[in-house]
Every structure is written in C-alpha cells, then in structure tokens.
Motif scaffolding. Structure first.
Motif, PDB file in Angstrom:
ATOM      1  N   THR A  92      48.942  49.588  37.023  1.00  0.00           N
ATOM      2  CA  THR A  92      48.507  48.338  36.400  1.00  0.00           C
ATOM      3  C   THR A  92      49.397  47.157  36.772  1.00  0.00           C
ATOM      4  N   LEU A  94      51.448  44.212  34.886  1.00  0.00           N
ATOM      5  CA  LEU A  94      51.948  43.805  33.576  1.00  0.00           C
ATOM      6  C   LEU A  94      51.836  42.307  33.395  1.00  0.00           C
ATOM      7  N   GLU A 103      45.496  41.891  33.949  1.00  0.00           N
ATOM      8  CA  GLU A 103      46.593  42.535  33.237  1.00  0.00           C
ATOM      9  C   GLU A 103      46.092  43.765  32.510  1.00  0.00           C
ATOM     10  N   ARG A 104      46.843  44.815  32.658  1.00  0.00           N
ATOM     11  CA  ARG A 104      46.608  46.079  31.953  1.00  0.00           C
ATOM     12  C   ARG A 104      45.348  46.829  32.365  1.00  0.00           C
ATOM     13  N   ASP A 106      43.414  49.414  34.672  1.00  0.00           N
ATOM     14  CA  ASP A 106      43.815  50.555  35.495  1.00  0.00           C
ATOM     15  C   ASP A 106      43.320  50.282  36.919  1.00  0.00           C
TER      16      ASP A 106
END
Length: 150
Positions: A92, A94, A103-104, A106
C-alpha cells in the motif's frame, strides 16, 4: 554453411510479458515487453482524470495497461513492476499526495488480480529511478553519489 545449433536440453525461454507501470504526479507511463521476441509497447496518459480517485482512478491506469498488453495477443503477464509517488509500505501507499484516494488501497493485490495474479513488485517512483541509475545509468560503478529527482 553453418550447422544448426545443438541444444543441451535447456528449457526454451518462457513466453510472456513483463509489465511496468510508472505512476507519476502528472503522467503515467506503461510499458509491456515480450521476453521471447524482444518488442515493447508503451502507453502514456495523464495520471489524473476529472472526478476519479481511488479504485476508479487505478482502474483507468490498469485499463491502459491492459490495452498495452492486448497488442501482444494472448501472451500472459509474467510479472509487474509498479511505482508510485508517495510512501510505499508493503502492498500500500501510506501517503499519496499526488494520487488522491490511493492511500491504503491494496495496490499490490489489485494490480496482481488485474493480470492473472502475476507477481507484483511495488515501490516509490524516485527510489526506483535511483536504483535504475545505479544499476544501468550514469551512477553505475560510482561509490558515492546523491540522486536528486526534480
């Protein structure tokens, strides 16, 4: 007259493609390379599209990659290297200042799934650029250097 080459039982090179996705702050570049018959296709698109962020924005990039791959017919994608601006940790981002909504996500899993669960190497775009310069570019063989990406 030349005699034909004799094989020693070594396996023929695998048939398939290597895929690279370089997501930048303003443009995204995609390249796919046929390893058995050296040929490369590329695509360039704006990283941002009005109204898209997160998964839909990533899907737009993956669609461009699929179009690049499709030019080779039915060859499988053997592996994918994808680089992004921001702080890459595992699968990912951050922090993704230039790619809102990434962001975040997968990223590693979504990209792998899009290409038949091919292995995916994920990294920061500037780190990947520095590594390329060290391995094959103007920093090859240099003991001490500073890489500045503007």
């Amino acid at each position: 007259m030349h005699e034909p080459l004799k094989t020693t039982g070594a396996a023929a090179p695998r048939q398939g493609l290597l895929l690279a996705i370089d997501v930048g702050g303003t443009k995204t570049q995609v390249a796919c390379y046929n390893i058995a018959h050296p040929r490369m296709n590329t695509r360039i698109l704006a990283t941002h599209a009005d109204g898209l962020s997160g998964v839909p924005a990533l899907q737009r990039i993956l669609d461009a990659a699929h179009a690049c791959v499709a030019e080779f017919g039915d060859l499988p994608v053997l592996s994918v290297a994808a680089v992004f601006p921001g702080v890459v940790r595992g699968p990912t981002l951050l922090m993704a200042p230039n790619t809102p909504g990434f962001e975040r996500l997968d990223l590693q899993g979504l990209i792998a799934q899009a290409f038949g669960n091919a292995p995916v190497a994920l990294d920061n775009d500037v780190k990947a650029g520095a590594l390329a310069e060290v391995r094959w570019g103007s920093l090859a063989g240099v003991d001490n250097a500073i890489y500045l990406n503007l």
